[in-house]
Design an enzyme around this catalytic site. Sequence first.
Site, PDB file in Angstrom:
ATOM      1  N   GLU A 359       0.917  -1.362  -0.181  1.00  0.00           N
ATOM      2  CA  GLU A 359      -0.021  -0.095  -0.019  1.00  0.00           C
ATOM      3  C   GLU A 359       1.026   1.214  -0.070  1.00  0.00           C
ATOM      4  O   GLU A 359       1.601   1.659   0.896  1.00  0.00           O
ATOM      5  CB  GLU A 359      -0.935  -0.053   1.263  1.00  0.00           C
TER       6      GLU A 359
HETATM    7 ZN   LIG Z   1      -6.396  -1.625  -2.934  1.00  0.00          ZN
END
Ligand SMILES: [Zn+2]
Length: 849
Positions: A359
């Site tokens: 992320e």
């Molecule tokens: Zn995602």
Amino acid sequence: MRRLLAAALAVAFLAVPSPASAAPDPTAPPARDFGNGPERNDAAAGVPEQAGALDAAALPEAQPYGHSHDRGYPRRTRLPLPPENPADSSIKLGLVPYHGIAPRLNELQRRSDRVSVEIIGRSYQGRDLYLVTVTEPESAARAREQARIRERIENDPAAAARDRGLAARYKAPIFVNANIHGNEWEGTDASLRTIEQLATSTDPAVTALLARTRLYFNVTANPDGRVNGVRQNGAGFDLNRDFVTASQPEARAMRQAIMDTQPVALLDLHGYVNGTLIEPTTPPHGANYEYDLFITNTYANGLGMEAAVNALGYTPERDGVEPVQIPFRDSTDGWDDWPPIFTPQYAPFHGTVAAHTVEIPLDVNEPAYSTEPVEELRRRSAINTDVAAAAVRATYGFVRARHDRLIADQIEVFRRGAAGEPSKAVPLGIVPGFGPEDVYTTTFPRAYVIPSGAGQRSATAAARLVDHLIANDVRVERAEAAFRSGGRTYPAGSYVVDMRQPKRGLANVMLEPGADISPRVGAMYDISGWSHALLWGATVEPVESLRARTEPVKAAAPTGSVPRTPGPLALRVNDAKEVRALNDLLAQGVAVTWGSAGAIVPASARQAARAVADRYGVAFTAAGPAAGVPLAPVRVAAAASADELFTLRELGFAVTPVSTAVLNAGFDWSGTDVLYVSSGLSHAALNPAARTALDAFLVTGGVITRGRTGAAFNAAAGLLTATTVAGNSDGNGVVRTVSPNADLPGYSFVYSPLWFTGLGPEVTVEQSYAAEGPLIAGHWRPRDDGSGGGQKDARGQAAVVSGRDERGAAVVLFGTEPMFRNHPKGLFAQVARALYWSSSVTGAAVGTP
Ligand SMILES: [Zn+2]
């Protein structure tokens, strides 16, 4: 983000996760102001725009993807150019719009002999999906050798393990999956930048890397979402929840590409968690992985990526970039690898031994996308691109350094499966911090049998399950003769899934019931139960001995049939395929009646029946003298989530999406038989004219509701007398159910389960939660605030009820989730039967054709 939220990690508030895949992420962190950081927009551009220099005609048109072992590299394809779309959401961020990708890849293929691009499928909205291979040139003979080694690793792992020269000859495959969430853009731009750098570098280290690896880039896994600036694909599905369902073309393309390339390492590039989140994950850990191999490699590469990202030098003070977090190391729960519905949790079943969600840090999607200045968004996207590229760089460096061991570990995954070794309890401390809370194991049966004949509740469903297993590269066999196991006799033609097979982990994760993990972990943010054996409508039985003469199966045997005897035909409607067949007949104008034996098709429509029997694999029987009421095509107005709309349409219903706004604008009810309500419709918010029109509809039309929104509509509209009780909104999984209707399976699926009490005399209980459990697999605790809502509170309670209200409307209320993400195929017919019943005026009970 992989999750809707990460409360335990970075987000300081708790919100209810959306029960369905369809809703846009309502929990995106608030936009933050990072002040006057340095502008780095120039870094976001990636590969320079040189489309004008392309001599496109010199390259052959890209061929449709078929995995060819006989072609070397480079493959020199020419991608068709999509039309320019000035509305592509990437443009605002200074990133490459979808239509800009093909020109860049064509140009790179022209400039470099290290780059090959294939089209591996099309998105829901019809956009090409590009798989880029970066490697040193390979002759056709070398490519064939690579294919042979790859197949040997999977199919003869014991021999591959003994072959000490194998790793030296084999190019380790690395897979980068980018942009699976359409509004998490920069993985694509980082991939394009990396591809160009690898393609054009004169660094001997790059040459050495490309001699020993193949790097595959799924440049944008979700072009619809990229263009539209949303998480989901064009059908409204979260593709990073679809791996064990494969309802969407993008997921099927990823599945095939992962199987064909068999990567040792995989990255799935997402946003946005600050500081950058890099897996491995918290517990619970999926019990079907070879987790000792997985955690060792995944943690090592995670640490390497952390170092590479932190080495970029971005700071909290100057850039707003926080240090990397690794959930396995830094959190206790909330970011798990339990359900195999995410890319890095699916790929390990195909031999990936280092797999990560990454992320990237800085929020650029909604609401920041709309509220932040363009300069700030581009500053953030530039940093995000740098971070994603650093993760990719670290990973190929890791594979280069650990080349032989990663290949050996992949071989070991398949070897243990083929040998049928027991599930291995990972030694504590195998990596720092690996404790008892991280140990999850399962028990593999000797085999699963999917019986034929009388022991199979649905041959149609069995065929679908077999074909699904085969599509996942699970080996299925068919018994050539009857055999005995566990005191039972299984007829010839029964399917056998031998658990001594390389991909037994994948077979088991789909066919085992799963486990109730409520006692072991406090919170899960996505589903915790999914069993195909319990939810897809077929009978599946684990057995502990296997002595059967079998042959391999490439596809399930046909199941459609029409009896020879003349006369009317009956079709039971217990499966989605039977619903589809019935709706097909209705759409053709066949005079079907709905009676006690199911749907009755007149003798005159025999030819049409034969056609749908073949098309959908459904079996007609000779109809007795039973009478029924005429059935017409059911026209549904649906205030529903995208996955439900998709499923209702897949079943062949004519569906018109509606909402509060649509009804308030003056909806014409004349084309609607049944209103379906689960999302986006508030009775209280209807204007007087809309209420009057709705009341008029309810004199002749029916209503089906699902979930809280549906139950609230039932109460506000004064339909059935029932009090809705909400279970814990986090609760989800496979539940045991009971019903007076023997046609219903004894299972259902719930997410934010409901039940109904205080039932009026007009209300019939169609299905209840079982008195034991009722959770079989999943996570369902009482609410933390002591207000109940746990699975024990649901015991024996009504899960699905029906009745006629005062005006005559036939109403069904679902407290379960029978169409969740298009997954529980064996439950869809329950909704269809409610629609048939509701649209007719028989007054019969639901589910009792
Ligand atoms: Zn995602």
